[in-house]
Design an enzyme around this catalytic site. Structure first.
Site, PDB file in Angstrom:
ATOM      1  N   CYS A   1       0.833  -1.192   0.000  1.00  0.00           N
ATOM      2  CA  CYS A   1       0.000   0.000   0.000  1.00  0.00           C
ATOM      3  C   CYS A   1       0.873   1.251   0.000  1.00  0.00           C
ATOM      4  O   CYS A   1       1.965   1.271   0.557  1.00  0.00           O
ATOM      5  CB  CYS A   1      -0.953   0.055   1.184  1.00  0.00           C
ATOM      6  SG  CYS A   1      -2.127  -1.308   1.269  1.00  0.00           S
TER       7      CYS A   1
ATOM      8  N   GLU B   1       9.327 -15.051  -9.496  1.00  0.00           N
ATOM      9  CA  GLU B   1       8.573 -13.871  -9.091  1.00  0.00           C
ATOM     10  C   GLU B   1       8.350 -12.880 -10.228  1.00  0.00           C
ATOM     11  O   GLU B   1       7.374 -12.121 -10.189  1.00  0.00           O
ATOM     12  CB  GLU B   1       9.231 -13.176  -7.888  1.00  0.00           C
ATOM     13  CG  GLU B   1      10.567 -12.525  -8.131  1.00  0.00           C
ATOM     14  CD  GLU B   1      11.143 -11.929  -6.848  1.00  0.00           C
ATOM     15  OE1 GLU B   1      10.383 -11.661  -5.912  1.00  0.00           O
ATOM     16  OE2 GLU B   1      12.376 -11.734  -6.795  1.00  0.00           O
TER      17      GLU B   1
ATOM     18  N   ASN C   1      -2.787   1.806   5.597  1.00  0.00           N
ATOM     19  CA  ASN C   1      -1.896   0.687   5.305  1.00  0.00           C
ATOM     20  C   ASN C   1      -1.780  -0.136   6.579  1.00  0.00           C
ATOM     21  O   ASN C   1      -1.557   0.407   7.653  1.00  0.00           O
ATOM     22  CB  ASN C   1      -0.517   1.202   4.878  1.00  0.00           C
ATOM     23  CG  ASN C   1       0.429   0.070   4.523  1.00  0.00           C
ATOM     24  OD1 ASN C   1       0.009  -1.067   4.321  1.00  0.00           O
ATOM     25  ND2 ASN C   1       1.715   0.378   4.424  1.00  0.00           N
ATOM     26  N   GLY C   2      -1.944  -1.460   6.465  1.00  0.00           N
ATOM     27  CA  GLY C   2      -1.872  -2.319   7.636  1.00  0.00           C
ATOM     28  C   GLY C   2      -3.100  -3.197   7.763  1.00  0.00           C
ATOM     29  O   GLY C   2      -3.939  -3.247   6.860  1.00  0.00           O
TER      30      GLY C   2
ATOM     31  N   ARG D   1       5.667  -0.333  -4.692  1.00  0.00           N
ATOM     32  CA  ARG D   1       5.319  -1.058  -3.470  1.00  0.00           C
ATOM     33  C   ARG D   1       4.334  -2.197  -3.743  1.00  0.00           C
ATOM     34  O   ARG D   1       4.153  -3.076  -2.908  1.00  0.00           O
ATOM     35  CB  ARG D   1       4.712  -0.087  -2.445  1.00  0.00           C
ATOM     36  CG  ARG D   1       5.700   0.960  -1.964  1.00  0.00           C
ATOM     37  CD  ARG D   1       5.022   1.980  -1.062  1.00  0.00           C
ATOM     38  NE  ARG D   1       4.633   1.420   0.212  1.00  0.00           N
ATOM     39  CZ  ARG D   1       5.393   1.402   1.294  1.00  0.00           C
ATOM     40  NH1 ARG D   1       6.615   1.894   1.241  1.00  0.00           N
ATOM     41  NH2 ARG D   1       4.957   0.895   2.428  1.00  0.00           N
TER      42      ARG D   1
ATOM     43  N   LYS E   1       6.717  -4.545  -2.849  1.00  0.00           N
ATOM     44  CA  LYS E   1       8.134  -4.364  -2.564  1.00  0.00           C
ATOM     45  C   LYS E   1       8.432  -4.509  -1.078  1.00  0.00           C
ATOM     46  O   LYS E   1       9.375  -5.182  -0.690  1.00  0.00           O
ATOM     47  CB  LYS E   1       8.580  -2.982  -3.049  1.00  0.00           C
ATOM     48  CG  LYS E   1      10.066  -2.686  -2.826  1.00  0.00           C
ATOM     49  CD  LYS E   1      10.938  -3.592  -3.646  1.00  0.00           C
ATOM     50  CE  LYS E   1      12.403  -3.285  -3.476  1.00  0.00           C
ATOM     51  NZ  LYS E   1      13.250  -4.282  -4.144  1.00  0.00           N
TER      52      LYS E   1
ATOM     53  N   LYS F   1      14.108 -15.289  -8.253  1.00  0.00           N
ATOM     54  CA  LYS F   1      14.036 -14.226  -9.263  1.00  0.00           C
ATOM     55  C   LYS F   1      13.204 -14.678 -10.468  1.00  0.00           C
ATOM     56  O   LYS F   1      12.382 -13.920 -10.979  1.00  0.00           O
ATOM     57  CB  LYS F   1      15.445 -13.832  -9.740  1.00  0.00           C
ATOM     58  CG  LYS F   1      16.274 -13.105  -8.717  1.00  0.00           C
ATOM     59  CD  LYS F   1      15.907 -11.656  -8.555  1.00  0.00           C
ATOM     60  CE  LYS F   1      14.993 -11.406  -7.397  1.00  0.00           C
ATOM     61  NZ  LYS F   1      15.360 -11.780  -6.078  1.00  0.00           N
TER      62      LYS F   1
ATOM     63  N   GLU G   1      18.189 -18.012  -4.612  1.00  0.00           N
ATOM     64  CA  GLU G   1      17.886 -16.652  -5.043  1.00  0.00           C
ATOM     65  C   GLU G   1      17.606 -16.597  -6.544  1.00  0.00           C
ATOM     66  O   GLU G   1      16.704 -15.890  -6.992  1.00  0.00           O
ATOM     67  CB  GLU G   1      19.053 -15.719  -4.674  1.00  0.00           C
ATOM     68  CG  GLU G   1      18.920 -14.286  -5.138  1.00  0.00           C
ATOM     69  CD  GLU G   1      17.723 -13.548  -4.557  1.00  0.00           C
ATOM     70  OE1 GLU G   1      17.424 -12.451  -5.063  1.00  0.00           O
ATOM     71  OE2 GLU G   1      17.081 -14.046  -3.615  1.00  0.00           O
TER      72      GLU G   1
ATOM     73  N   TRP H   1      -3.072  -2.591  -1.715  1.00  0.00           N
ATOM     74  CA  TRP H   1      -2.760  -4.004  -1.951  1.00  0.00           C
ATOM     75  C   TRP H   1      -3.753  -4.790  -1.098  1.00  0.00           C
ATOM     76  O   TRP H   1      -3.741  -4.705   0.119  1.00  0.00           O
ATOM     77  CB  TRP H   1      -1.322  -4.312  -1.544  1.00  0.00           C
ATOM     78  CG  TRP H   1      -0.830  -5.650  -1.975  1.00  0.00           C
ATOM     79  CD1 TRP H   1      -0.270  -5.980  -3.176  1.00  0.00           C
ATOM     80  CD2 TRP H   1      -0.813  -6.853  -1.182  1.00  0.00           C
ATOM     81  NE1 TRP H   1       0.080  -7.313  -3.188  1.00  0.00           N
ATOM     82  CE2 TRP H   1      -0.239  -7.870  -1.985  1.00  0.00           C
ATOM     83  CE3 TRP H   1      -1.220  -7.174   0.110  1.00  0.00           C
ATOM     84  CZ2 TRP H   1      -0.067  -9.175  -1.535  1.00  0.00           C
ATOM     85  CZ3 TRP H   1      -1.060  -8.474   0.560  1.00  0.00           C
ATOM     86  CH2 TRP H   1      -0.485  -9.465  -0.255  1.00  0.00           C
TER      87      TRP H   1
ATOM     88  N   HIS I   1      17.734 -37.081  -3.897  1.00  0.00           N
ATOM     89  CA  HIS I   1      16.757 -37.344  -2.841  1.00  0.00           C
ATOM     90  C   HIS I   1      15.351 -36.890  -3.239  1.00  0.00           C
ATOM     91  O   HIS I   1      14.549 -36.545  -2.375  1.00  0.00           O
ATOM     92  CB  HIS I   1      17.204 -36.679  -1.537  1.00  0.00           C
ATOM     93  CG  HIS I   1      18.474 -37.243  -1.009  1.00  0.00           C
ATOM     94  ND1 HIS I   1      18.525 -38.377  -0.229  1.00  0.00           N
ATOM     95  CD2 HIS I   1      19.754 -36.847  -1.192  1.00  0.00           C
ATOM     96  CE1 HIS I   1      19.783 -38.641   0.080  1.00  0.00           C
ATOM     97  NE2 HIS I   1      20.555 -37.724  -0.496  1.00  0.00           N
TER      98      HIS I   1
END
Length: 613
Positions: A2, A493, A100-101, A27, A608, A490, A486, A74, A509
């Site tokens: 948000c 996402e 926001n929250g 964001r 973000k 990338k 990582e 968001w 395994h």
């Protein structure tokens, strides 16, 4: 998550609001809205979609007014749609709020308000809070600011809120707990935002609200701050170091690509003033007072989320290898809820790009309550984590606008390397020759990263071959295992291709069952102690017709002969390979995502800075 903006002053509010929302798009969000007051009329415009959709939706409607608020949402409570978008109205529609929250006890509050005759139009917890504030304002006959204070004492959860009321056309009320809020102070004007990016163009003077503080922002008067317990606070004005040009794309097609290419500089900036190979010095001034805590620590615990968690995994190898201190790496979201065992002689290192990650902040507070020493590593000066920790180090990566973290990861690993080297040197767990060798190697990293960036065209060619893959595996061993994780993150996402990272030896395994001629396997196979083992793992994949894309050391011939494609990176010490091997994986992900038509800087469903649970 948000984005919040607000303005009160002598200029028209709307241009700042719409531009500020554009600055906050990174964001992550799914709807947007603004509200302004003009001649006693409260004008609210909001819709599902992007800020550009909002601007189009508003068209020629009245956007006049020298006071206003704006929001990018968001979705948490309620699906993304026009009704659930912010600002949210009070019952009388005389006031609106952006938020926001998450208000955790919104259910009981909503039920009680319904008994009092309140009717709710949205599914949001935000609407419940603004109804509660107005109810207190009317029923208890108190000023609006006092009603905000009383209401927030009844709230459980996190919030950053701004309230606009047509009955108070010369005032804004802002408050925060667990979500960031910054107030810019100009000449007879104030700017409000979730972070400094919308504000830096207009003023360098800012106040960061602390948790459970309310800002009373009145036109033509000085900023006033009170706690929700009614204690007056003196605003602490800070000067922004952020530069406006850092928020622009600078000729690149996307912020992500710009930030990948900024890594030689961001790594160097993270070392500047802290490292001199010539003098044999590593010094992190932010943790000097706590070095003895490190030396005496029986354990270090990293708490982080996402990419920062992967940086923590590299940190585990660094601290155990160099400083000989046992390390645990915890997802902050799990650490905070599982009743962890924390000792007073533990050192907790919290890692966060934004410095606002909600789970990491909660993990910090939990560890502090048990007497541990808390060290922070973050990228944003004045952020909540920077203020909540006992000490720490900034990464100096500069603003990272792309949602997929790139330069923040390498900057975090750089600072962790400096930290581990410093503590190892103080403890005497590293020889003088090895110490000086690593300092020289570390100073050379920015130039080596630049050499990898020069292979962009080759990497783009490989990306074109695998852009239509539906799955991918990433393999590494030792220091490069976190890089494999990582790299997989990338890809998934920003390109929405399912990808998983594994220690190369774990293929046998279970994951090896997935290998076929359609499966690309990205392997970090650089020279080091596990090189021959990785070669064996590659042979196992090739025997099952998997496609190998290998990251190899310059001059390698053995893996290059086995791989379908290979990308050479400059030779460097094994412990520093993560700083270089991450770069080609970032570029591969970027190019694949662009070729698939994905929104690289703002991937779907992502934000973000994760400032809510």
């Amino acid at each position: 998550m948000c984005g919040i903006v607000g303005y009160i002053g002598n200029k028209q509010a709307y241009p700042f609001l719409i531009k500020g929302l554009q600055r906050l798009e990174y964001r992550g969000y799914d709807s947007a809205g603004v509200a302004m007051i003009d001649n006693g009329q409260l004008n609210v415009y909001k819709c599902k979609g992007k800020v550009a959709d909002l601007h189009t939706f508003i068209g020629d409607s009245n956007t006049k007014g020298t006071i206003g608020i704006g929001h990018t949402r968001w979705a948490t409570h309620g699906v993304p749609n026009d009704v659930n978008a912010h600002p949210q109205y009070s019952a009388s529609k005389n006031m609106v709020m952006i938020h926001n929250g998450i208000i955790e006890n919104y259910g009981p509050l909503k039920a009680e308000l319904k008994k009092r005759g309140h009717v709710f139009l949205s599914d949001t917890d935000t609407e419940v809070l603004i109804h509660l504030i107005e109810d207190i304002h009317q029923k208890e006959n108190v000023r609006l600011g006092e009603a905000v204070r009383i209401a927030l004492n009844q709230v459980v959860g996190a919030y950053a809120i701004v309230i606009l009321s047509k009955e108070n056309p010369d005032e804004l009320f802002a408050a925060k707990k667990g979500s960031p809020m910054v107030i810019g102070i100009g000449k007879d004007e104030f700017y409000i935002a979730s972070d400094a990016t919308p504000i830096v163009e207009y003023t360098k003077n800012v106040v960061y609200l602390e948790d459970e503080e309310i800002a009373f922002i009145e036109r033509g008067k000085e900023l006033k701050i009170k706690t929700i317990k009614n204690k007056a606070k003196t605003p602490y004005v800070q000067e922004l170091e952020l530069k406006l040009e850092a928020l622009e794309k600078g000729g690149f097609d996307h912020f992500m690509l710009k930030e990948i290419y900024e890594q030689p500089r961001s790594i160097k900036d993270s070392m500047r003033g802290r490292l001199s190979a010539e003098k044999g010095i590593v010094n992190l001034g932010g943790i000097t007072e706590y070095e003895q805590k490190f030396i005496n620590a029986k354990r270090i615990v990293f708490v982080a989320c996402g990419t920062s968690w992967h940086a923590g995994l590299v940190g585990e190898y660094l601290f155990e290898d160099l400083a000989r201190i046992p390390v645990e790496v915890e997802y902050a979201s799990e650490f905070r809820y599982r009743n962890p065992i924390v000792y007073e002689d533990d050192v907790i290192i919290a890692i966060s790009q934004s410095g606002e990650t909600a789970d990491t902040l909660a993990a910090i507070e939990l560890a502090k309550s048990k007497g541990a020493t808390i060290i922070g590593i973050c990228n944003v000066v004045g952020s909540s984590i920077a203020r909540a920790t006992h000490a720490g180090s900034y990464t100096h990566a500069g603003p990272e606008i792309g949602v997929a973290s790139t330069k923040a990861f390498t900057a975090q690993v750089t600072v962790l390397t400096l930290m581990a080297l410093r503590i190892a040197h103080c403890k005497g767990t590293i020889s003088s020759s090895r110490f000086h060798q690593l300092l020289s190697e570390l100073e050379a990293i920015p130039d080596k990263v630049q050499k990898v960036l020069e292979k962009n065209d080759q990497i783009k060619f490989i990306a074109d071959i695998y852009k239509n893959s539906t799955n991918a595996l990433y393999l590494g061993r030792g220091y490069t295992f976190p890089v494999a994780l990582e790299g997989a993150l990338k890809l998934k996402e920003i390109s929405y291709i399912h990808a998983e990272g594994y220690p190369a030896a774990e293929m046998k395994h279970g994951p090896i069952a997935l290998i076929d001629e359609e499966m690309p396997v990205f392997v970090i196979a650089t020279k080091g102690t596990s090189y021959e083992k990785v070669v064996s793992n590659i042979q196992e994949v090739k025997a099952r017709k998997g496609k190998i894309i290998a990251i190899v050391t310059e001059g390698d011939t053995q893996v290059k002969e086995m791989a379908d494609y290979s990308i050479e990176i400059p030779e460097t010490d094994e412990i520093l390979v993560p700083l270089i091997s991450a770069i080609p994986l970032q570029l591969l992900s970027y190019h694949i995502a662009v070729m698939r038509g994905c929104n690289v800087d703002q991937p779907r469903n992502l934000a973000k800075s994760v400032t809510v649970e």
